[in-house]
Design a protein around this motif. Structure first.
Motif, PDB file in Angstrom:
ATOM      1  N   GLU A  83       0.827  -1.288  -0.011  1.00  0.00           N
ATOM      2  CA  GLU A  83       0.065  -0.064   0.139  1.00  0.00           C
ATOM      3  C   GLU A  83       0.856   1.294  -0.147  1.00  0.00           C
ATOM      4  OE1 GLU A  83      -3.254   0.212  -0.312  1.00  0.00           O
ATOM      5  OE2 GLU A  83      -3.122  -2.072  -0.507  1.00  0.00           O
ATOM      6  N   ALA A  86       2.484   1.612  -3.589  1.00  0.00           N
ATOM      7  CA  ALA A  86       1.493   1.673  -4.731  1.00  0.00           C
ATOM      8  C   ALA A  86       1.274   3.014  -5.215  1.00  0.00           C
ATOM      9  CB  ALA A  86       0.154   0.998  -4.429  1.00  0.00           C
ATOM     10  N   PRO A  90       1.599   4.509 -11.680  1.00  0.00           N
ATOM     11  CA  PRO A  90       0.563   5.174 -12.099  1.00  0.00           C
ATOM     12  C   PRO A  90      -0.593   4.382 -12.005  1.00  0.00           C
ATOM     13  CG  PRO A  90       2.126   4.339 -13.849  1.00  0.00           C
ATOM     14  CD  PRO A  90       2.642   4.119 -12.541  1.00  0.00           C
ATOM     15  N   GLU A  91      -1.838   4.760 -12.246  1.00  0.00           N
ATOM     16  CA  GLU A  91      -3.087   4.084 -12.089  1.00  0.00           C
ATOM     17  C   GLU A  91      -3.090   2.810 -12.788  1.00  0.00           C
ATOM     18  OE1 GLU A  91      -7.921   4.629 -12.783  1.00  0.00           O
ATOM     19  OE2 GLU A  91      -6.501   6.626 -12.521  1.00  0.00           O
ATOM     20  N   GLN A  92      -3.505   1.672 -12.211  1.00  0.00           N
ATOM     21  CA  GLN A  92      -3.334   0.429 -12.863  1.00  0.00           C
ATOM     22  C   GLN A  92      -4.578   0.101 -13.515  1.00  0.00           C
ATOM     23  OE1 GLN A  92      -0.383  -1.957 -12.218  1.00  0.00           O
ATOM     24  NE2 GLN A  92       0.095   0.331 -11.465  1.00  0.00           N
ATOM     25  N   SER A  94      -7.420  -2.000 -15.644  1.00  0.00           N
ATOM     26  CA  SER A  94      -8.232  -3.006 -14.969  1.00  0.00           C
ATOM     27  C   SER A  94      -8.047  -4.357 -16.012  1.00  0.00           C
ATOM     28  CB  SER A  94      -9.791  -2.896 -15.339  1.00  0.00           C
ATOM     29  OG  SER A  94     -10.059  -2.683 -16.709  1.00  0.00           O
ATOM     30  N   ARG A 131       1.765   0.024 -15.521  1.00  0.00           N
ATOM     31  CA  ARG A 131       0.217   0.099 -15.375  1.00  0.00           C
ATOM     32  C   ARG A 131      -0.459  -1.220 -15.345  1.00  0.00           C
ATOM     33  NH1 ARG A 131      -2.566   3.226 -18.953  1.00  0.00           N
ATOM     34  NH2 ARG A 131      -1.748   2.267 -20.706  1.00  0.00           N
TER      35      ARG A 131
END
Length: 147
Positions: A83, A86, A90-92, A94, A131
């Motif tokens: 956590e 992370a 960058p935003e992972q 989906s 990502r």
């Protein structure tokens, strides 16, 4: 920019006396310094993201091994460290976004069989590296090429 953000987070963790977060950030900074020395140059944002991603992957693997050995206390510690790390990625993507990228890469490469997996991954890696989990992407490419 990202290196400065990591340094600032370390200073804040020191002020807050958050030993766990401070420890994780120090380990990340040590890994970044090792990479910088190995490359012989200042790290780019992509390099920093790659190192942070590698640290997260190591902790996921360790958490899995701890869970298998019924050491839930250590597994939870590893997951908590993830956590803290992370934040620097960058935003992972989906799984559906990864699947779409895989389909586009398969179409762009003209791949027809498992022999063409390297071509597909060569196209796919620059698009999703940092990502998305490359293990998930690899499994989706295999499924697309076999099916």
């Amino acid at each position: 920019m990202l290196m400065q953000q990591i340094t600032d987070a370390m200073k804040q963790a020191m002020r807050d006396k958050n030993k766990e977060k401070l420890s994780v950030i120090r380990m990340l900074r040590a890994a970044l310094k090792d990479k910088e020395i190995a490359l012989g140059k200042t790290l780019s944002e992509a390099d920093v993201i790659a190192v942070a991603g590698k640290q997260i992957k190591q902790r996921k693997d360790a958490a899995k091994q701890y869970a298998e050995a019924d050491r839930d206390d250590l597994a939870e510690k590893e997951l908590a460290e993830i956590e803290y790390l992370a934040v620097y990625l960058p935003e992972q993507m989906s799984e559906s976004e990864i699947a779409d990228a895989v389909q586009q890469a398969v179409a762009a490469s003209g791949a027809e069989s498992m022999k063409d997996m390297g071509k597909v991954m060569g196209i796919l890696r620059p698009q999703i590296d940092g990502r998305a989990d490359m293990g998930v992407a690899s499994a989706l490419v295999k499924a697309a090429l076999q099916g």
